[in-house]
Design a protein around this motif. Structure first.
Motif, short mmCIF file in Angstrom:
data_model
loop_
_atom_site.label_atom_id
_atom_site.label_comp_id
_atom_site.label_asym_id
_atom_site.label_seq_id
_atom_site.Cartn_x
_atom_site.Cartn_y
_atom_site.Cartn_z
N UNK A 183 -21.80 -28.79 -42.67
CA UNK A 183 -21.77 -27.66 -41.73
C UNK A 183 -23.00 -27.70 -40.84
N UNK A 184 -24.16 -27.95 -41.43
CA UNK A 184 -25.38 -27.99 -40.64
C UNK A 184 -25.33 -29.10 -39.61
N UNK A 215 -25.25 -28.90 -35.37
CA UNK A 215 -26.12 -29.66 -34.50
C UNK A 215 -25.34 -30.51 -33.51
N UNK A 216 -24.10 -30.85 -33.86
CA UNK A 216 -23.31 -31.74 -33.02
C UNK A 216 -22.32 -31.01 -32.14
N UNK A 268 -27.66 -24.96 -25.52
CA UNK A 268 -28.16 -23.84 -24.74
C UNK A 268 -28.14 -22.54 -25.53
N UNK A 269 -27.08 -22.32 -26.31
CA UNK A 269 -26.90 -21.04 -26.99
C UNK A 269 -28.06 -20.72 -27.93
N UNK A 270 -28.61 -21.73 -28.60
CA UNK A 270 -29.67 -21.48 -29.57
C UNK A 270 -31.00 -21.13 -28.89
N UNK A 283 -25.37 -21.36 -33.37
CA UNK A 283 -25.42 -22.60 -34.12
C UNK A 283 -24.06 -23.27 -34.26
N UNK A 284 -23.01 -22.49 -34.47
CA UNK A 284 -21.69 -23.07 -34.77
C UNK A 284 -20.62 -22.72 -33.76
N UNK A 285 -20.96 -22.01 -32.70
CA UNK A 285 -19.97 -21.68 -31.67
C UNK A 285 -19.30 -20.36 -31.91
N UNK A 286 -18.84 -20.12 -33.14
CA UNK A 286 -18.18 -18.87 -33.50
C UNK A 286 -18.55 -18.53 -34.93
#
Length: 329
Positions: free
Chosen positions: A4-5, A9-10, A190-192, A288-291
């Motif tokens: 998940x981590x 990151x990807x 960008x989100x982070x 981190x994960x989009x949703x």
């Protein structure tokens, strides 16, 4: 949980350099773009299917022009990874392609289910991003869908990312699909950072080349946080190049997909049911994960692949995650 981590990151094509070190690709055999069959429809289909394969991918992201006096464009970001693209289904006028990252780190294989692209011929509607936490089914007028294909892009957990409509063209020796301008949520890179912009307005191009294909994005990074009309902050080019490679084994990725594809089929069906129910999706975004569904859904898939949970239990829990995250508030 480790997967998940890595997936976080990807997200949307940014592979950490430390995890993306693999052997240099062997020279690829040149392959011309698909020859034109009798019908334009079949020619388009073969162009879409030509994106399936085994690749070394290079990601190049560059902010170019600032449209705000107090904003300096970010420096260029370069990354890469090894990625297989597999056909989930081919129903003639509906084609789905799943991207799966296959990497080596400290002598171990690392597999990450990546993004998915769904193609539909002459669609009556397309799922589009409507601003923070909201996607909506947008009708496509009859005159705009004639001969056109929609592309809907989904995140690692099969939650929505963006959708657009465009046409395949074959001018100047290029097989290329170009979308209309589409709204998109921020990518993880960008989100982070909590930047001044909160969405993109982008145009996609998918172009076949002799040894693979390239995905070119022209993104205007926008801010709509004041509630008014979004304001342009900076323009960005993203060039993701897929070069065919046999320098690594695709088996870990194919094994993961074989072990989890029934789970992911059920997850796709649940997302489709929510979209049909609500005319779109309302879902909290997470940097981190989009949703907010990203970590739990990816974790369930990994547990199933590792034999820690039965397929039926994983599907039941995954469906519950989606229903809880999309319940009316």
């Amino acid at each position: 949980m480790r997967a998940i981590l890595i997936a976080a990151a990807l997200l949307t094509g940014v592979a950490p350099a430390a995890l993306a070190q693999s052997a240099s690709p062997a020279p690829a055999q040149a392959a011309a773009p698909p020859a034109a069959p009798a019908g334009a429809f079949e020619r388009d289909r073969q162009s879409i299917l030509a994106q399936a394969g085994q690749y070394r991918v290079h990601f190049d992201m560059r902010e170019n022009v600032s449209f705000r006096a107090d904003y300096d464009p970010l420096e260029e970001k370069l990354s890469g990874g090894s990625e297989i693209v597999r056909v989930v289904h081919d129903q003639g006028d509906r084609i789905s392609l799943q991207h799966i990252l296959v990497m080596e780190h400290d002598g171990q294989s690392i597999v990450v289910k990546h993004w998915r692209q769904d193609w539909a011929y002459q669609p009556e509607a397309v799922l589009t991003y409507a601003g923070p936490n909201q996607w909506t089914l947008t009708p496509v007028p009859a005159d705009q869908r004639q001969g056109a294909w929609s592309q809907t892009v989904w995140q690692t957990d099969d939650s929505p990312r963006y959708g657009g409509v465009g046409r395949w063209t074959y001018d100047n020796g290029l097989a290329a699909w170009t979308s209309d301008a589409t709204w998109r949520p921020l990518a993880r890179r960008d989100a982070v950072r909590n930047p001044v912009y909160d969405r993109y307005l982008g145009t996609n191009r998918h172009i076949l080349k002799p040894d693979g294909w390239v995905h070119i994005q022209d993104n205007m990074k926008m801010s709509g946080r004041d509630g008014g009309e979004p304001i342009a902050i900076v323009q960005e080019d993203v060039i993701n190049t897929y070069d065919r490679s046999s320098a690594y084994s695709p088996k870990p990725g194919d094994d993961y997909w074989a072990a989890t594809k029934a789970y992911w089929a059920a997850i796709r069906d649940q997302w489709d049911a929510v979209i049909a129910r609500d005319g779109g999706v309302r879902l909290a975004e997470e940097g981190e994960t989009g949703a907010v569904t990203g970590a739990p859904l990816m974790d369930l898939a990994q547990q199933m692949a590792d034999g820690e949970i039965a397929e039926g239990d994983a599907i039941a829990r995954g469906r519950a995650v989606i229903l809880e995250a999309t319940a009316a508030r």
